[in-house]
Design an enzyme around this catalytic site. Structure first.
Site, mmCIF file in Angstrom:
data_model
loop_
_atom_site.group_PDB
_atom_site.id
_atom_site.type_symbol
_atom_site.label_atom_id
_atom_site.label_comp_id
_atom_site.label_asym_id
_atom_site.label_seq_id
_atom_site.Cartn_x
_atom_site.Cartn_y
_atom_site.Cartn_z
ATOM 1 N N GLY A 35 27.703 68.116 37.659
ATOM 2 C CA GLY A 35 27.903 66.744 37.270
ATOM 3 C C GLY A 35 27.069 65.462 38.326
ATOM 4 N N LYS A 189 40.138 27.527 32.775
ATOM 5 C CA LYS A 189 40.751 28.785 32.731
ATOM 6 C C LYS A 189 41.087 28.792 34.065
ATOM 7 C CE LYS A 189 37.630 32.331 33.097
ATOM 8 N NZ LYS A 189 37.105 33.763 32.361
ATOM 9 N N ARG A 191 42.290 32.957 35.501
ATOM 10 C CA ARG A 191 41.607 34.315 35.167
ATOM 11 C C ARG A 191 44.007 34.820 35.902
ATOM 12 N NH1 ARG A 191 39.817 38.087 33.745
ATOM 13 N NH2 ARG A 191 38.260 37.045 32.903
ATOM 14 N N THR A 220 37.207 41.937 28.270
ATOM 15 C CA THR A 220 38.128 42.269 26.884
ATOM 16 C C THR A 220 38.762 41.771 26.417
ATOM 17 O OG1 THR A 220 39.139 40.890 28.879
ATOM 18 C CG2 THR A 220 38.866 42.784 29.834
ATOM 19 N N GLY A 222 39.904 38.479 26.848
ATOM 20 C CA GLY A 222 40.579 37.382 26.548
ATOM 21 C C GLY A 222 40.115 36.104 27.457
#
Ligand code: R5P
Length: 308
Positions: A35, A189, A191, A220, A222
């Site tokens: 990897g 806002k 979170r 996301t 959101g």
């Protein structure tokens, strides 16, 4: 001048190279069986001005490590100067120590880039302006606003209000509202977690107005979802979003589809997603980055590229 691309967003690197009338430099990027990243710059870069295009978007660890290794390879191959072209600078959210025992990853990444041997950075819409100060090497920090504002102007939206979806985005929203000659509002806002956001209040007039939520980043969804729901409740008519870096999770696309946001304008700073039917306009920043590269190479000012 030689332009190379990591594997994060070769399409954008090709667009930049086309603008500059060049082919991308030849570099082999492979993985060892365990990897680890294996890089070989095929073309000679001795004494050359090397630009490596690599947004550190998803998968951020792979893309960052690849960029560091490419810088190391170019340095050991005697490039005269190495510029990391990072249309999206990942790990920038953690830019201060706001709780005990947390890292400042934006600074850590800056340290890693410099340790690898980079000489300058060309970036766009950092999550916070102070990231420029995390480097003691030259940083050219571009804004996508000239590209996005031009598009929004062409849409000729009446009664327009630019909305910052959180107080941190107020400066960006102010710049947009100024250039669009539109009103300005901001959402307060909170979170709750990495994926849960509550929009608590709006400062500014939005009733019977068409609103465009502007943000540097959507992950996301959101933040945009919560802000758009509140705008709708407060009587906004059309709601649009303009986001520089759409580093979206699959969940974000579902959220956007459920939200009152009718369309999103974004850029190709990161590779496009499958938008699953959600209407998105992707504007290219390749010319902007290409022009900045040209000016850096020719030791010319890049200031006019900030003009909207
Ligand atoms: C916050 O300060 C940023 O500007 C974005 O609003 C935030 O990172 C977006 O994240 P999400 O889409 O996960 O709410």
């Amino acid at each position: 001048m030689r332009i190379f691309s990591g594997q994060a967003h070769r399409v954008l690197a090709e667009r930049i190279a086309t603008y500059l009338g060049q082919m991308l430099g030849d570099v082999k990027i492979e993985r060892f069986p365990d990897g680890e990243v294996c890089v070989k710059i095929v073309d000679s870069v001795r004494g050359q001005d090397v630009f490596i295009v690599q947004p550190t978007c998803f998968p951020p660890n792979e893309n960052l490590m690849e960029l560091l290794i490419m810088i190391d390879a170019a340095r050991r191959a005697s490039a005269a100067r190495i510029t990391a072209v990072m249309p999206f600078y990942g790990y920038a959210r953690q830019d201060r120590k706001d709780q005990p025992r947390v890292p400042i990853t934006a600074k850590l990444v800056a340290n890693l880039l410099v340790a690898a041997g980079v000489n300058r950075i060309l970036a766009m819409d950092f999550h916070a302006q102070q990231v420029v100060g995390f480097f003691d090497i030259p940083v050219d920090h571009l804004f996508a606003a000239p590209v996005i504002v031009k598009h929004l102007r062409e849409m000729k939206i009446p009664d327009l209000v630019v909305v910052a979806p959180d107080p941190g985005g107020l400066k960006m929203a102010y710049a947009y509202s100024n250039k669009l000659e539109a009103g300005l509002a901001v959402v307060a806002k909170q979170r709750r977690s990495a994926t849960e956001v509550e929009a608590m209040n709006i400062v500014g007039e939005v009733a019977n107005c068409n609103c465009v939520l502007v943000d540097d980043l959507c992950t996301t969804g959101g933040t945009l979802y919560a802000a758009a729901e509140l705008l709708k409740k407060r009587g906004a008519k059309r709601i649009l979003a303009a986001v520089t870096h759409a580093v979206l999770t699959d969940e974000a696309i579902l959220r956007l589809k459920k939200s009152p946001i009718e369309t999103m304008v974004t850029t190709d700073s990161v590779p496009p997603k499958d938008w699953q039917g959600f209407p998105v306009e992707v504007l290219s920043v390749a010319e902007l980055l290409g022009e900045a590269i040209l000016r850096i190479h020719n030791n010319q000012s890049v200031t006019s590229l900030f003009n909207i």
